[in-house]
Design a protein around this motif. Structure first.
Motif, mmCIF file in Angstrom:
data_model
loop_
_atom_site.group_PDB
_atom_site.id
_atom_site.type_symbol
_atom_site.label_atom_id
_atom_site.label_comp_id
_atom_site.label_asym_id
_atom_site.label_seq_id
_atom_site.Cartn_x
_atom_site.Cartn_y
_atom_site.Cartn_z
ATOM 1 N N GLU A 1 0.851 -1.199 0.000
ATOM 2 C CA GLU A 1 0.000 0.000 0.000
ATOM 3 C C GLU A 1 0.873 1.230 0.000
ATOM 4 O OE1 GLU A 1 -2.311 0.418 3.495
ATOM 5 O OE2 GLU A 1 -0.624 0.049 4.872
ATOM 6 N N ILE A 2 0.198 2.341 -0.263
ATOM 7 C CA ILE A 2 0.869 3.637 -0.193
ATOM 8 C C ILE A 2 0.538 4.242 1.170
ATOM 9 C CG2 ILE A 2 1.022 5.945 -1.172
ATOM 10 C CD1 ILE A 2 0.254 4.754 -3.861
ATOM 11 N N VAL A 3 1.534 4.596 1.909
ATOM 12 C CA VAL A 3 1.355 5.166 3.243
ATOM 13 C C VAL A 3 1.611 6.657 3.157
ATOM 14 C CG1 VAL A 3 2.122 5.133 5.636
ATOM 15 C CG2 VAL A 3 2.106 3.008 4.297
ATOM 16 N N LYS A 4 0.636 7.421 3.671
ATOM 17 C CA LYS A 4 0.777 8.876 3.679
ATOM 18 C C LYS A 4 1.129 9.345 5.079
ATOM 19 C CE LYS A 4 -2.413 9.797 -0.132
ATOM 20 N NZ LYS A 4 -3.624 10.526 -0.570
ATOM 21 N N ALA A 5 1.934 10.352 5.134
ATOM 22 C CA ALA A 5 2.331 10.910 6.421
ATOM 23 C C ALA A 5 1.145 11.636 7.058
ATOM 24 C CB ALA A 5 3.509 11.861 6.246
ATOM 25 N N ILE A 6 1.080 11.578 8.382
ATOM 26 C CA ILE A 6 0.038 12.271 9.149
ATOM 27 C C ILE A 6 0.622 13.586 9.644
ATOM 28 C CG2 ILE A 6 -1.458 12.150 11.169
ATOM 29 C CD1 ILE A 6 -1.431 9.119 10.872
ATOM 30 N N ILE A 7 -0.116 14.680 9.378
ATOM 31 C CA ILE A 7 0.350 16.003 9.772
ATOM 32 C C ILE A 7 -0.045 16.236 11.226
ATOM 33 C CG2 ILE A 7 0.327 18.463 9.276
ATOM 34 C CD1 ILE A 7 1.560 16.691 7.086
ATOM 35 N N ILE A 8 0.929 16.431 12.083
ATOM 36 C CA ILE A 8 0.678 16.745 13.490
ATOM 37 C C ILE A 8 0.723 18.258 13.640
ATOM 38 C CG2 ILE A 8 1.448 16.404 15.858
ATOM 39 C CD1 ILE A 8 2.774 13.827 14.981
ATOM 40 N N LYS A 9 -0.440 18.836 13.948
ATOM 41 C CA LYS A 9 -0.550 20.285 14.087
ATOM 42 C C LYS A 9 -0.142 20.704 15.492
ATOM 43 C CE LYS A 9 -4.429 20.422 10.838
ATOM 44 N NZ LYS A 9 -5.845 20.803 10.650
ATOM 45 N N PRO A 10 0.057 21.998 15.690
ATOM 46 C CA PRO A 10 0.319 22.459 17.066
ATOM 47 C C PRO A 10 -0.850 22.086 17.984
ATOM 48 C CG PRO A 10 0.884 24.172 15.483
ATOM 49 C CD PRO A 10 0.212 23.092 14.699
ATOM 50 N N ASN A 11 -0.544 21.760 19.225
ATOM 51 C CA ASN A 11 -1.523 21.327 20.230
ATOM 52 C C ASN A 11 -2.196 20.016 19.827
ATOM 53 O OD1 ASN A 11 -0.999 23.592 21.793
ATOM 54 N ND2 ASN A 11 -2.600 24.800 20.760
ATOM 55 N N GLN A 12 -1.453 19.187 19.090
ATOM 56 C CA GLN A 12 -1.940 17.864 18.747
ATOM 57 C C GLN A 12 -0.830 16.850 18.985
ATOM 58 O OE1 GLN A 12 -3.438 17.827 14.724
ATOM 59 N NE2 GLN A 12 -5.529 18.314 15.376
ATOM 60 N N ALA A 13 -1.246 15.594 19.105
ATOM 61 C CA ALA A 13 -0.292 14.493 19.248
ATOM 62 C C ALA A 13 -0.882 13.270 18.576
ATOM 63 C CB ALA A 13 0.009 14.211 20.712
#
Length: 669
Positions: free
Chosen positions: A159-171
């Motif tokens: 599969e193709i794995v996409k990166a997850i964007i971690i925004k400020p105040n997120q984990a």
């Protein structure tokens, strides 16, 4: 259809020719003119060679075997060897033909470009070794972009794995699929969870499973979050937390907080604000060591702002400072021993704080009630009980404030007395009685009763075991141990006992009516409707015994009517109906009042037991009880009327005849 003998093969084309003598198929490449022999047969072609442009590839099934120099390998008969069931990926090169047995799988495809923040999840389907790694079937890994992926037959793209964007105040909350070492160099065990707090793009590894994205709680000066540890761990602030421990995270700790995987958010806690006129008592406060002090109480006065820690709670919420007027006071009781200014208070001590002032009770003090001075007129009062001695007394005619060891006492009255007090006239059988609009009686107030004019009220003191009589008009005020004497008198016609309930006794003059059934000597039964005038003869100069005398007979109406009816029946029984009919009034008066030595009928009948005097008897009606007697009496009356009428007619006729004869005699002269 036979194939042509001469075949012209264009450049970059090829044909497959079968040698029927050897049963071997060979490849002829163009450009050339091929002359077919009789023992040869054209199997396929001419076909275009496969051309792979730059950055493209194709998959060949059943590829030919090649030697170390890359040339095709043939057997002793000249047949090209092929690797049956295998595949070969060919990249950019000169155009090439397909040897007998080879097949093109799919079509020529461009190489896959992996963009930034993406990756290909690869799986090894057969063991192989490359320059860096030795792969075993079943291994998985990522090919991270940016880059161009060069496929291999030993590798499968899952599969193709996409990166997850971690925004400020997120984990990002991750879970380990198996034991491995993550990108930070931390060893993870299968099933373990952790957070990635770094802002930016995060590409999960093949050993990592994304559970969820967690947003941070924004903390303000008016809001905190309540957390609970699910297991023992060290939090982001470097403090070790035990399993089950609860704590608050406020803005003093951080502006935002992302709950850890071992932190359970119980809820948000609002700040508690106290003004300068408020206070609160905190139960089970948390000490400096962060542990709750069970059973303790802490007083917090305004102005103040604070968060309630886990386990803490407010006793009775936020309370206002007690402001006392000049006529108000607070009744206090000590919970435990403490020093109050210069006074030593012991548990259970009671005292009062008097106004005007304001008061905030310390934690050692319990407020029992707020008291107010009671203003009492001369005609008002309250019942007060001393808690130490138990004595009850009535207080009236002053403004009174209860002492610490005094309380208001409720005086209970019988239900019949309560009902009579709610009537304006005090008589329960009076249809015109109107209920007071004041509502139910306040039991702590002194019971008052307005004795009407020309009436008497008896009050009995059960403690002193003596009675007193109050003559109206006057106001009766009951003492703590006093009760009203309820009169139960006969009523209706003929008299029936316990009809009238009353708190006061009218002294008269008044009248009462009764129906008496008598029987004459000739057995004629008659119903007499008699009315008696009466009054109480009593000395009102303050003699106590005279007042008690009128209450000595519980039902003076019933006793008087029975006594009079007995005398009347005895007198009528000795005379005939005709005699009684002619002399009923004199017979009844003489029977009741009696006669003096001169034979004159007296004008009063006295009861010495209670001072009741009967002054007159009125015969309102006389009716026979028996129907035959009533018919005979009616017939005799009609006969008497008829005789009288005929006698008057005869006298008138005789007088008319006499006058007519006199007139005729005069005319004849």
């Amino acid at each position: 259809m036979s194939s042509p003998a001469v075949i012209r093969i264009k450049p970059y084309h090829y044909i497959h020719v079968l040698d029927n003598n050897k049963n071997v198929t060979r490849v002829e490449l163009g450009p050339q003119t091929f002359t077919r022999q009789d023992h040869e047969q054209l199997v396929s072609g001419p076909d275009s060679m496969i051309m792979i442009p730059p950055r493209h590839y194709c998959i060949i099934q059943n590829p030919i075997a090649r030697d170390e120099k890359g040339k095709p390998v043939t057997d002793n008969l000249g047949q090209t060897k092929i690797r049956h069931g295998d595949e070969e990926i060919r990249f950019e090169q000169e155009p090439f033909p397909l040897y007998p047995g080879e097949k093109l799988y799919g079509k020529v495809s461009p190489l896959q470009v992996v963009a930034p923040n993406t990756a290909l999840r690869l799986r090894c389907i057969r063991d192989f070794k490359d320059d860096k790694h030795s792969r075993v079937a079943g291994d998985e890994w990522l090919f991270e972009g940016p880059g161009t992926y060069i496929p291999r037959v030993e590798i499968q793209v899952v599969e193709i794995v996409k990166a997850i964007i971690i925004k400020p105040n997120q984990a990002l909350r991750l879970r380990a699929r198996k034991e491995f070492t993550d990108k930070s160099g931390v060893k993870r065990r299968a099933g373990e969870e952790w957070l990635v707090r770094d802002v930016g793009a995060y590409l999960p590894n093949v050993e990592e499973e994304v559970v969820q994205t967690i947003s941070a709680y924004v903390l303000t000066d008016k809001k905190a979050i309540h957390l609970q540890a699910t297991k023992t761990f060290t939090d982001v602030f470097g403090k070790e937390r035990k399993a089950g421990e609860e704590w608050l995270v406020t803005i003093d700790d951080a502006e935002t907080h992302i709950p850890d995987v071992y932190e359970n958010v119980i809820g948000e806690v609002k700040i508690t604000t106290l003004t300068s006129r408020q206070y609160a008592v905190v139960l089970d406060p948390v000490g400096e060591d962060g542990k709750p002090q069970m059973g303790r109480r802490v007083l917090r006065k305004g102005e103040a702002v604070f968060f309630l820690r886990p386990g803490e709670r407010l006793e009775s919420g936020i309370q206002n400072v007690h402001v006392l007027d000049s006529d108000e006071a607070l009744l206090l009781r000590a919970r435990e021993s403490f020093k109050d200014g210069t006074s030593e208070r012991k548990p259970g001590d009671r005292w009062m704080i008097y106004g005007p002032s304001d008061y905030v009770p310390p934690v050692q003090v319990e407020i029992l009630e707020k008291r107010k001075a009671i203003a009492l007129d001369e005609n008002e009062g309250i019942y007060v009980r001393d808690l130490k001695t138990g004595k009850v007394r009535a207080v009236s005619g002053q403004t009174y404030m209860l002492s610490p060891y005094e309380e208001l006492w409720e005086k209970d009255l019988p239900a019949v007395v309560e009902d009579l007090l709610n009537k304006n006239d005090g008589r329960s059988n009076d249809p015109k009685a109107v209920q007071k609009p004041t509502g139910p009686r306040i039991k702590t107030r002194v019971v008052t009763y307005r004795a009407p004019h020309n009436a008497a009220v008896q009050i009995y003191d059960y403690k002193a075991k003596q009675a007193r009589v109050v003559f109206g008009p006057d106001l009766v005020m009951l003492g703590p141990d006093e009760q009203f004497t309820v009169l139960s008198l006969s009523g209706e016609k003929p008299k029936r006992a316990h009809v009238i309930k009353s708190l006061h006794l009218f002294l008269g003059p008044d009248f009462m009516t009764d129906i008496v059934v008598v029987e004459t000597s000739d057995h004629a039964r008659l119903s007499l409707n008699l009315s008696y005038n009466w009054f109480f003869e009593i000395n009102r100069d303050g003699k106590f015994n005279d007042g008690e005398k009128i209450f000595s007979v519980p039902d003076f109406v019933g006793d008087a009517c029975k006594a009079i009816a007995s005398r009347v029946r005895g007198s009528v029984a000795s005379v005939s109906f005709d005699h009684f009919h002619k002399n009923s009034a004199s017979l009844i008066r003489q029977a009741v009042f009696g006669a003096d030595d001169n034979g004159k009928i007296r004008n009063r009948f006295s009861f010495n037991s209670n001072g009741l005097v009967i002054t007159n008897i009125d015969i309102q009606s006389v009716e026979p009880v028996d129907q035959r007697t009533r018919d005979a009496l009616q017939k005799s009356v009609q006969l008497a009327i008829e005789i009288t009428t005929k006698s008057q007619e005869a006298s008138a006729k005789h007088e008319a005849e006499r006058r007519e004869q006199e007139a005729r005699g005069r005319l004849e002269r």
